[in-house]
Design a protein around this motif. Structure first.
Motif, short mmCIF file in Angstrom:
data_model
loop_
_atom_site.label_atom_id
_atom_site.label_comp_id
_atom_site.label_asym_id
_atom_site.label_seq_id
_atom_site.Cartn_x
_atom_site.Cartn_y
_atom_site.Cartn_z
N ILE A 1 0.94 -1.22 -0.02
CA ILE A 1 0.01 -0.03 0.18
C ILE A 1 0.91 1.23 -0.03
CG2 ILE A 1 -1.74 1.36 1.03
CD1 ILE A 1 -2.89 -1.28 2.32
N LEU A 2 0.51 2.19 -0.94
CA LEU A 2 1.05 3.69 -0.81
C LEU A 2 0.25 4.45 -0.20
CD1 LEU A 2 3.72 5.30 -2.18
CD2 LEU A 2 1.73 5.95 -3.92
N ALA B 1 -1.65 2.22 10.43
CA ALA B 1 -3.02 1.60 10.50
C ALA B 1 -2.92 0.45 9.23
CB ALA B 1 -4.19 2.18 10.29
N MET B 2 -2.36 0.98 7.96
CA MET B 2 -2.27 0.22 6.97
C MET B 2 -1.27 -1.14 7.11
SD MET B 2 -4.39 1.39 4.77
CE MET B 2 -5.51 1.84 6.23
N ARG B 3 -0.38 -0.87 8.12
CA ARG B 3 0.55 -2.14 8.06
C ARG B 3 -0.02 -3.63 8.24
NH1 ARG B 3 4.05 -0.32 13.11
NH2 ARG B 3 2.02 -0.25 13.77
N GLY C 1 -0.30 -5.44 5.00
CA GLY C 1 1.33 -6.09 4.27
C GLY C 1 2.07 -4.85 4.25
N SER C 2 2.82 -4.82 3.53
CA SER C 2 3.86 -3.56 3.40
C SER C 2 3.64 -2.24 2.83
CB SER C 2 5.28 -4.05 2.60
OG SER C 2 4.71 -3.91 1.14
N PRO D 1 6.08 -3.20 -6.86
CA PRO D 1 4.73 -2.74 -7.31
C PRO D 1 3.55 -2.49 -6.33
CG PRO D 1 5.38 -4.88 -8.36
CD PRO D 1 6.40 -4.49 -7.13
N ILE D 2 2.93 -1.41 -6.71
CA ILE D 2 1.80 -0.89 -5.58
C ILE D 2 0.57 -1.46 -6.08
CG2 ILE D 2 0.81 1.07 -4.87
CD1 ILE D 2 3.43 2.66 -5.68
#
Ligand code: MN
Length: 252
Positions: free
Chosen positions: A3-4, A22-24, A27-28, A86-87
């Protein structure tokens, strides 16, 4: 899942950090934000000067970059090659202040999501209905997790994004989600004329925080006013489709 996380309030904004942390759980996470606050810069693309990119330390668990461009520049820089991995998804925010109604045309937060969509990445913009510098983003970060999980489950069609506005309430007090349409903002801008030391005028365009029409059910402004998280699907096709047929009769 990679996630960007982008924003328009700047790389050091607390809302950006809250969203990135929060996005961790998905994934990365890579963060890419403007060096300085770029609020209300819209979908600006820097084409007349070079851009500089710096790696920034926000947290040991995050890779983060800043650039001296707009929010959209940051997303373009990331997707076009600064970020090698890749995002899969771009999230923008959490903005300090709501982005509802006609704010969408000014918003750098939403512009970062627009840019992601143009770069063929699914995108979600997040804003908290609180303009204060010490706003608490923890509830909005929990909301962001729920929205991201739902988007991962359902996907998003091309050339569309989600604009999410979270009411300024503690997480347990948020009533739920409403799928909404853009409401009507009431701006209170006025022209403030001042004079420089040699007597030449200069101007500020500004005024009080905009209001909105809270009476029209089903809008983003109505939902947030009533304590719901507003999710508005936005499309990049700005065509006024309902006018096309009648305009063909105008005989230009
Ligand atoms: Mn902002």
């Amino acid at each position: 899942m990679h996630i960007l996380v982008a924003n328009d309030d700047g790389i050091l904004a607390p809302g950006l950090r809250a969203l990135a942390m929060a996005m961790r759980e998905f994934g990365s996470v890579t963060v890419f934000g403007p060096e300085e606050n770029q609020s209300a810069n819209g979908h600006r693309k820097t084409i007349s000067k070079p851009l500089r990119v710096n790696e920034v330390h926000l947290d040991d668990s995050l890779t983060a970059y800043s650039a001296d461009g707009s929010p959209a520049d940051c997303v373009a820089l990331a997707v076009l090659g600064i970020v090698k991995k890749p995002i899969d998804l771009v999230v923008s925010g959490i903005n300090r202040g709501a982005n509802m109604g006609q704010d969408l045309t000014y918003s750098g937060t939403v512009a970062a999501a627009f840019e992601a969509t143009i770069q063929r990445k699914p995108a979600i913009a997040f804003s908290l209905d609180n303009h204060s510098l010490n706003a608490d983003y923890s509830g909005a970060a929990e909301i962001a997790k729920r929205v991201v999980q739902t988007v991962i489950n359902n996907g998003l069609p091309p050339m569309t994004l989600l604009n999410v506005n979270v009411p300024n309430l503690a997480y347990p007090d948020i009533k739920g989600f409403k799928i909404t349409r853009e409401g009507m903002r009431q701006y209170r801008d006025r022209l403030d004329e001042r004079f420089d030391p040699v007597g030449r005028p200069y101007y500020w365009i500004g005024g009080d925080v905009p209001l909105g029409d809270i009476t029209v059910e089903g809008t983003d402004i109505w939902a947030v006013h009533n304590g719901y998280t507003s999710i508005t699907p936005i499309q990049l096709d700005l065509t006024a489709h309902t006018l096309i047929d009648s305009m063909r009769e105008w005989h230009f």
